[in-house]
Scaffold this motif. Structure first.
Motif, PDB file in Angstrom:
ATOM      1  N   TYR A 126      49.296  66.665  41.308  1.00  0.00           N
ATOM      2  CA  TYR A 126      49.804  68.213  41.030  1.00  0.00           C
ATOM      3  C   TYR A 126      48.552  69.172  40.790  1.00  0.00           C
ATOM      4  CZ  TYR A 126      51.695  72.866  39.822  1.00  0.00           C
ATOM      5  OH  TYR A 126      51.825  74.119  40.024  1.00  0.00           O
ATOM      6  N   SER A 127      48.342  70.002  42.004  1.00  0.00           N
ATOM      7  CA  SER A 127      46.995  70.845  40.822  1.00  0.00           C
ATOM      8  C   SER A 127      47.550  72.400  40.942  1.00  0.00           C
ATOM      9  CB  SER A 127      46.281  71.069  41.846  1.00  0.00           C
ATOM     10  OG  SER A 127      44.910  71.780  41.219  1.00  0.00           O
ATOM     11  N   ASN A 128      47.491  73.221  40.839  1.00  0.00           N
ATOM     12  CA  ASN A 128      48.056  75.281  41.180  1.00  0.00           C
ATOM     13  C   ASN A 128      46.239  75.608  41.546  1.00  0.00           C
ATOM     14  OD1 ASN A 128      50.127  75.685  39.364  1.00  0.00           O
ATOM     15  ND2 ASN A 128      48.146  75.271  37.699  1.00  0.00           N
TER      16      ASN A 128
ATOM     17  N   GLU B 292      49.205  69.127  35.694  1.00  0.00           N
ATOM     18  CA  GLU B 292      48.244  69.476  36.468  1.00  0.00           C
ATOM     19  C   GLU B 292      47.493  67.734  36.325  1.00  0.00           C
ATOM     20  OE1 GLU B 292      46.200  72.753  37.780  1.00  0.00           O
ATOM     21  OE2 GLU B 292      46.472  72.920  36.140  1.00  0.00           O
TER      22      GLU B 292
END
Length: 698
Positions: free
Chosen positions: A544-546, A556
């Motif tokens: 997952y990442s912004n 993240e």
């Protein structure tokens, strides 16, 4: 007439590998670099109408002389010299590892037989067991370390290269005989070139210590005030003077005159260092541009001040001057880390083009210093950099506006502007500080053990004979060499780290034994705990990442793959550190990747800053300080990216490369100049899969 004056200083150095108590050399680098690099690098100055400085460290000179008297002291050469039929199983095991201490691409792969043995060595199901295999391996190892000029001069060596396999013991012995005779000639050859006026020879404090740390350990704090150093640190002013005095003495014994200049170990200087060298009647020393920048309190990377690098400087003490020359970091590092990856014509044109820019920009005759290791870089070039140097030196000798000079000549060139320094900043050619040799827990531990041994010796030295004192002081001085501390910590990598750790501790153990005191138990415990290898931690699930080029949440890249892309910094060192680690993982059908580092200072550059991502044979270009990208890959297509301290990338992946290995490397360019490579030498091989895998080490 305006000219650009150019000085090459090639630093030739090896630490003291001999255990005097056992009478053996534990590592073979003096002999191997002798036959590959020490003769080779000097030979060009016999051929071309150019000049240079060769900095020969006394510990290297001492070992060349000693090994020339008895080559069997070198453990590796001793075992190679024996008939393979007489070797023990332990000897064979040792040789099968050591005989691949060579660059795979440029030293092993040119021979089909050597490459075949290398591949078999990497596969446990195809062992190297036969005597014929081992004999071929010994000969190919020696051939791979044989310089190109030695090869050219020997029809016998040429015949061995063509033969490629099924060597005999007699052929091995004849090859060794040729190489030994060449090795014995090294110092005489340098002396001849010096006497002809083709080269200047400089030297270094005897066992290559970081002189400022001996003179004043607290000088460490000038650049790094918040990092701890050993609490038992002591000033070793007399030892510092010994290293300088004895270096001069050996130099005069070999070259029949006093040296004029020093390259202090690792370009490590300070005001006290300058004053010490003045007292010993040296007229020049050299260091790095970072030291000049701090001494002047100017940013020399700013184009408004850059021209100041191309002058000469002097420092005065007791009405005596010492001239100080400063290396151009960017140009010097191109030789060490970039030009090996370019065709010779492109590399030479690039270098001459950069010199032309300096020449045109200065309203005076500029003086440019290229200073770097003269022995370790060339195995990363094709053919030991022969084509590169032949073309480089030919073009320089034919270019009217360039004149190569030595530092002793530069002092008297009135066309080169001279300015006085009020003080000399403390630091080295690496980051402008001493963190490579002190500050890390392992490095500090090594110093603490050495300081304790010195204090013990001082307590008892009046009770022992002069002969025994000399023996102990040699062990102390050897242990003060910079190389031991270089390899401690997590900033450099070598397969021989454990051997170097053992040798350092053995020198200190010998101090106690010669005092008839039991060595402390801690000296029998390895200091080296951090073993820097290419450890690839593969992804263990989707990530997952912004997607903002920051790791602002612990979630993240949780479970992402991870690798240190600067793992291969070794006996050479690149000062640039914008690219550090890579993390990656799948998010649906996309591959997310983040290159962690220190990119923000580059984002305000007026020049284009571009990251070249090499994926197998494809090239992806990402512009960091403007929104633009170029993609030649159809298998790994860049769809979007973000830049902050780090750079984050989103790729669309062709299914055909899932569950295959991809080769990844990164070049960071500013304008048309490569300012950083990661990894420094060879691409990283990543197995691209969505499956969970256990960690593995390459």
């Amino acid at each position: 007439m305006k000219k650009l004056y150019l000085t090459f200083l090639w630093h030739m150095h090896q630490p003291y590998y001999k255990d005097d108590e056992a009478g053996v050399y534990h590592l073979p680098w003096v002999f191997l670099h002798g036959i590959k690099d020490y003769i080779e690098m000097a030979k060009y100055y016999e051929i071309y109408n150019i000049k240079a400085i060769f900095n020969l460290v006394p510990s290297l000179i001492e070992q060349i002389i000693d090994i020339s008297k008895n080559f069997e002291q070198d453990i590796l050469i001793n075992k190679i010299s024996q008939p393979v039929a007489n070797l023990s199983e332990n000897d064979k095991k040792f040789l099968k590892k050591a005989l691949f201490w060579a660059n795979e691409k440029n030293m092993i792969s040119p021979s089909s037989r050597y490459k075949e043995l290398y591949i078999r060595y990497g596969k446990n199901d195809l062992p190297i067991d036969s005597l014929s295999d081992l004999l071929d391996l010994e000969v190919h190892f020696l051939l791979s370390w044989t310089g190109t000029f030695i090869r050219d001069e020997s029809s016998f060596i040429k015949s061995l290269i063509l033969k490629d396999r099924f060597y005999t013991e007699d052929e091995k012995d004849q090859l060794l005989s040729i190489l030994k005779s060449k090795f014995k000639y090294i110092l005489e050859y340098y002396k001849t070139l010096k006497n002809r006026g083709k080269i200047e020879i400089s030297t270094t404090p005897y066992y290559h210590p970081i002189l400022p740390l001996l003179l004043e350990p607290a000088s460490f704090y000038e650049a790094l005030p918040d990092i701890s150093i050993p609490t038992n640190a002591i000033q070793l002013t007399e030892d510092a003077s010994w290293h300088v005095k004895e270096a001069k003495s050996l130099y005069k014994k070999i070259f029949e005159e006093d040296p004029k200049g020093f390259w202090p170990a690792e370009g490590s200087v300070s005001t006290k260092t300058a004053e010490t060298l003045i007292r010993h009647r040296l007229i020049w020393m050299a260091s790095d541009e970072d030291i000049l920048s701090r001494s002047l309190n100017l940013d020399l990377k700013d184009n408004n001040f850059r021209n100041k690098l191309y002058k000469k400087y002097y420092y005065s003490s007791d009405d005596q001057n010492i001239f100080i020359f400063f290396r151009d970091k960017e140009l010097s590092d191109l030789f060490g880390f970039v030009y090996s990856g370019l065709p010779p014509e492109k590399a030479v044109d690039d270098f001459l083009g950069k010199l032309k820019e300096i020449f045109l920009k200065c309203n005076f005759s500029p003086h440019v210093s290229i200073i770097l290791d003269g022995e370790n870089a060339w195995e990363f070039y094709h053919n030991n950099a022969r084509e590169f140097f032949d073309l480089l030196y030919l073009k320089i000798s034919e270019t009217e506006w360039i004149e190569t000079i030595t530092y002793s000549e530069a002092i008297y060139k009135t066309e080169i502007g001279a300015e006085e320094l009020q003080y000399v900043a403390s630091g080295s050619w690496i980051y402008g500080n001493f963190s490579t040799w002190m500050g890390h827990p392992e490095k500090n531990k090594a110093w603490e053990l050495l300081y304790k041994a010195i204090e013990t010796y001082e307590k008892y030295k009046n009770n022992i004979s002069p002969k025994k004192r000399n023996e102990i002081e040699k062990e102390i001085h050897v242990a003060q060499g910079s190389d031991w501390f270089w390899w401690y910590g997590d900033d450099h990598y070598t397969e021989q780290a454990d051997t170097l750790d053992y040798l350092f501790r053995k020198h200190i153990i010998n101090i106690y034994k010669k005092l008839s005191i039991d060595p402390p138990d801690e000296l029998f415990i390895p200091i080296k705990k951090f073993h820097k290898k290419l450890k690839i931690n593969p992804p263990i699930g989707e990530v997952y990442s912004n997607f903002d080029a920051r790791l602002s949440s612990i979630f993240e890249y949780l479970g992402a793959g991870d690798v240190d892309i600067k793992y291969d910094l070794s006996s050479m060192h690149s000062d640039s550190n914008h690219l550090q680690r890579m993390r990656w993982g799948f998010l649906g059908n996309y591959l997310l990747m983040i290159i962690l580092g220190n990119l923000k200072p580059l984002l305000t550059s007026k020049e284009d800053v571009v990251l070249h991502i090499k994926v197998n044979d494809d090239l992806i270009k990402v512009y960091l300080n403007k929104r633009s990208m170029e993609n030649s890959s159809t298998k790994m297509v860049l769809k979007d990216y973000r830049v902050d301290e780090s750079i984050e990338l989103l790729f669309e992946i062709d299914k055909k490369i899932i569950n295959t290995n991809i080769q990844l490397s990164f070049d960071l360019l500013k304008g048309d100049r490569i300012i950083e490579k990661a990894p420094v030498y060879s691409p990283i091989s990543i197995f691209l899969t969505r499956k969970s895998l256990n960690n593995w080490v390459v």
